[in-house]
Design an enzyme around this catalytic site. Structure first.
Site, mmCIF file in Angstrom:
data_model
loop_
_atom_site.group_PDB
_atom_site.id
_atom_site.type_symbol
_atom_site.label_atom_id
_atom_site.label_comp_id
_atom_site.label_asym_id
_atom_site.label_seq_id
_atom_site.Cartn_x
_atom_site.Cartn_y
_atom_site.Cartn_z
ATOM 1 C CE1 TYR A 1 -13.404 -6.407 1.321
ATOM 2 C CE2 TYR A 1 -11.592 -7.899 0.815
ATOM 3 C CZ TYR A 1 -12.080 -6.767 1.455
ATOM 4 O OH TYR A 1 -11.259 -6.018 2.247
ATOM 5 N NE ARG B 1 -4.063 -1.928 0.452
ATOM 6 C CZ ARG B 1 -5.224 -1.555 0.982
ATOM 7 N NH1 ARG B 1 -5.447 -0.312 1.276
ATOM 8 N NH2 ARG B 1 -6.163 -2.435 1.201
ATOM 9 N NE ARG C 1 -9.738 8.064 -3.174
ATOM 10 C CZ ARG C 1 -11.042 8.307 -3.162
ATOM 11 N NH1 ARG C 1 -11.539 9.274 -3.887
ATOM 12 N NH2 ARG C 1 -11.863 7.554 -2.442
ATOM 13 N NE ARG D 1 -6.905 5.624 2.634
ATOM 14 C CZ ARG D 1 -7.855 5.001 3.305
ATOM 15 N NH1 ARG D 1 -9.019 5.551 3.473
ATOM 16 N NH2 ARG D 1 -7.631 3.816 3.814
ATOM 17 C CG ASP E 1 -8.822 -2.406 -4.219
ATOM 18 O OD1 ASP E 1 -8.232 -1.734 -3.354
ATOM 19 O OD2 ASP E 1 -9.611 -3.330 -3.928
HETATM 20 C C1 CP3 Z 1 -7.971 -6.298 1.186
HETATM 21 C C2 CP3 Z 1 -7.393 -5.437 0.064
HETATM 22 C C3 CP3 Z 1 -8.081 -4.405 -0.636
HETATM 23 N N1 CP3 Z 1 -7.206 -3.882 -1.558
HETATM 24 C C4 CP3 Z 1 -5.984 -4.513 -1.468
HETATM 25 C C5 CP3 Z 1 -6.101 -5.523 -0.488
HETATM 26 C C6 CP3 Z 1 -5.025 -6.520 -0.139
HETATM 27 C C7 CP3 Z 1 -4.010 -5.960 0.757
HETATM 28 C C8 CP3 Z 1 -4.500 -5.738 2.171
HETATM 29 O O1 CP3 Z 1 -4.939 -6.701 2.795
HETATM 30 O O2 CP3 Z 1 -4.363 -4.596 2.634
HETATM 31 C C9 CP3 Z 1 -4.787 -4.328 -2.284
HETATM 32 C C10 CP3 Z 1 -4.428 -2.973 -2.716
HETATM 33 N N2 CP3 Z 1 -5.152 -1.815 -2.640
HETATM 34 C C11 CP3 Z 1 -4.445 -0.780 -3.169
HETATM 35 C C12 CP3 Z 1 -3.223 -1.313 -3.693
HETATM 36 C C13 CP3 Z 1 -2.290 -0.488 -4.550
HETATM 37 C C14 CP3 Z 1 -0.883 -0.756 -4.568
HETATM 38 C C15 CP3 Z 1 -0.170 -0.505 -3.251
HETATM 39 O O3 CP3 Z 1 0.136 0.651 -2.979
HETATM 40 O O4 CP3 Z 1 0.139 -1.494 -2.561
HETATM 41 C C16 CP3 Z 1 -3.196 -2.673 -3.365
HETATM 42 C C17 CP3 Z 1 -2.085 -3.710 -3.609
HETATM 43 C C18 CP3 Z 1 -4.846 0.613 -3.258
HETATM 44 C C19 CP3 Z 1 -5.911 1.099 -2.371
HETATM 45 N N3 CP3 Z 1 -7.085 0.488 -2.030
HETATM 46 C C20 CP3 Z 1 -7.834 1.318 -1.256
HETATM 47 C C21 CP3 Z 1 -7.152 2.558 -1.090
HETATM 48 C C22 CP3 Z 1 -7.686 3.779 -0.354
HETATM 49 C C23 CP3 Z 1 -8.842 4.300 -1.112
HETATM 50 C C24 CP3 Z 1 -8.997 5.794 -1.007
HETATM 51 O O5 CP3 Z 1 -8.242 6.504 -1.651
HETATM 52 O O6 CP3 Z 1 -9.911 6.205 -0.302
HETATM 53 C C25 CP3 Z 1 -5.947 2.423 -1.785
HETATM 54 C C26 CP3 Z 1 -4.893 3.466 -1.942
HETATM 55 C C27 CP3 Z 1 -9.184 1.018 -0.737
HETATM 56 C C28 CP3 Z 1 -9.434 -0.315 -0.189
HETATM 57 N N4 CP3 Z 1 -9.279 -1.486 -0.885
HETATM 58 C C29 CP3 Z 1 -9.585 -2.559 -0.052
HETATM 59 C C30 CP3 Z 1 -9.968 -2.010 1.199
HETATM 60 C C31 CP3 Z 1 -10.373 -2.848 2.415
HETATM 61 C C32 CP3 Z 1 -9.923 -0.621 1.100
HETATM 62 C C33 CP3 Z 1 -10.392 0.417 2.098
HETATM 63 C C34 CP3 Z 1 -9.588 0.506 3.312
HETATM 64 C C35 CP3 Z 1 -8.133 0.838 3.082
HETATM 65 O O7 CP3 Z 1 -7.828 1.851 2.428
HETATM 66 O O8 CP3 Z 1 -7.294 0.097 3.571
HETATM 67 C C36 CP3 Z 1 -9.498 -3.967 -0.455
#
Ligand code: CP3
Length: 367
Positions: free
Chosen positions: A158, A31, A44, A35, A82
């Site tokens: 999910y 990640r 964003r 953010r 994502d």
């Molecule tokens: C479970 C999961 C998700 N997404 C992801 C997972 C597996 C990794 C983990 O377990 O953390 C994977 C993911 N999500 C995102 C990436 C991008 C690459 C990276 O920087 O690693 C990756 C590899 C961007 C994202 N995915 C998300 C954001 C934030 C969204 C925003 O800008 O509001 C980002 C940058 C949103 C997201 N996406 C998901 C959730 C639960 C959420 C909301 C809560 C959170 O932010 O942690 C599902």
């Protein structure tokens, strides 16, 4: 856009992933494009989350933001996307406000009929492939580019829960009430993952990581019964397809969060992956003792250490490096957090994390 890419200048990650000992541990952070970065929040502010994912120019920009900010300290980029783009490609609606939610989840096996009977990944996910190709050019060989997919069990959860959940009660009800339908759906998701991952390699991904973020919710028995077969299927099929289509062979990483039971670690290390990601609930030297030299390891600092200030970060990184390196012949490893970085982290504290990894993972550093 051309698929001839500039030569790679920093191959530390790829060497470690293939099991080579490196002069220091390569480092990146799950990640990392997110953010906690003001430059991410600025983009964003004007765009919806999935709009960014679907716009290659924006996805590329966000992917390279941490590479610019931490130039010389960070050893990989991970494509901005994502894991939930797969349920979308299978025909489900997914919103992000701010957490993921599915307006119409799979309540019973009858709802499986609502999914697309076959998924054309070029059509549904071509925007990810375009973003990968564009990003390879933009990176100009500075660091390798990681592609990824969610693991079938986590995606299934999910799709059934309709979003995040503390207990996974609905997803687990499926496993225990409809085990055969659950297994079949998980394998169907796995087939989409395979096409998607092969497409990512075609588009320029240089390493692939599978995120089984909810592996920790399964008993070792149920992890073996419901998740592992799909993880093995992905590794075997992706490798076979890459060879058959004459694509570059890429290392595969499995991050099965919390699959730390002895038997789960052994099974993961024997399921066809090159690298096993660890969360912080296992000591790296203990994990190494279990998996021996079957895989490279990746991880595993508790992401919350980044809130503890510089002294705590240095102390804990040092402890982590010492444990990964062990006392006997050190084995290949990749430094990372044990899960994704969280939004409140000060980017300067992450910089300090990288600097500490460089110092304490160096071959010449003596503890
Ligand atoms: C479970 C999961 C998700 N997404 C992801 C997972 C597996 C990794 C983990 O377990 O953390 C994977 C993911 N999500 C995102 C990436 C991008 C690459 C990276 O920087 O690693 C990756 C590899 C961007 C994202 N995915 C998300 C954001 C934030 C969204 C925003 O800008 O509001 C980002 C940058 C949103 C997201 N996406 C998901 C959730 C639960 C959420 C909301 C809560 C959170 O932010 O942690 C599902």
């Amino acid at each position: 856009m051309s698929h001839e890419f500039p030569p790679l200048k920093n191959d530390l990650l790829l060497r470690a992933a293939r099991g080579e000992q490196t002069e220091r541990a390569p480092v990146w952070v799950m990640r990392q494009a997110g953010r906690y970065l003001p430059e991410f929040r600025a983009v964003r502010a004007n765009h919806e989350f999935f709009e960014i994912c679907r716009t290659p120019e924006l996805a590329t920009e966000i992917t390279v933001q941490p590479i610019r900010r931490y130039a010389g300290l960070i050893d990989a980029a991970i494509i901005f996307s994502d894991i939930l783009v797969i349920p979308q490609a299978m025909g489900m609606e997914v919103l992000m406000n701010p957490a993921p939610s599915f307006p119409d989840p799979l309540n019973t096996p009858a709802d499986i009929a609502k999914l697309r009977s076959s998924v054309d990944v070029d059509k549904e996910l071509g925007y990810v492939f375009a973003a990968l190709t564009r990003t390879r050019h933009e990176l100009a060989g500075a660091v390798p580019l990681i592609g990824f997919s969610g693991a079938p069990w986590t995606l299934f959860a999910y799709m059934v829960e309709g979003g995040g959940s503390k207990t996974l009660q609905k997803a687990k009800s499926w496993l225990f009430k409809y085990p055969e339908e659950s297994k079949a759906l998980i394998l169907r998701i796995a087939d989409v993952c395979v096409d998607y991952l092969v497409g990512q390699v075609k588009a320029g991904a240089q390493l692939l990581q599978i995120f089984d973020s909810w592996a920790n919710e399964l008993s070792p028995h149920d992890f073996a019964a419901f998740s592992l077969p799909s993880l093995q299927h992905i590794a075997t099929s992706v490798r076979a397809r890459i060879a058959a289509e004459n694509l570059p062979s890429v290392p595969l990483t499995l991050f099965a969060k919390g699959a730390n039971a002895h038997e789960s670690l052994v099974a993961c290390a024997s399921s066809g992956y090159d690298v096993l990601g660890l969360d912080w609930c296992i000591d790296p030297s203990d994990a190494r003792a279990v998996v021996q030299d079957r895989v490279a390891l990746q991880g595993n600092l508790d992401p919350n250490v980044l809130y503890g200030g510089r002294d705590a970060i240095e102390r804990e990184v040092k402890r982590m490096c010492r444990s990964f390196r062990g006392t006997a012949a050190p084995k290949a490893w990749i430094a990372n957090l044990g899960h994704g970085i969280t939004p409140g982290v000060d980017p300067e504290d992450l910089k300090w994390f990288f600097e500490c990894v460089h110092k304490y993972s160096a071959k010449e550093y003596v503890f």
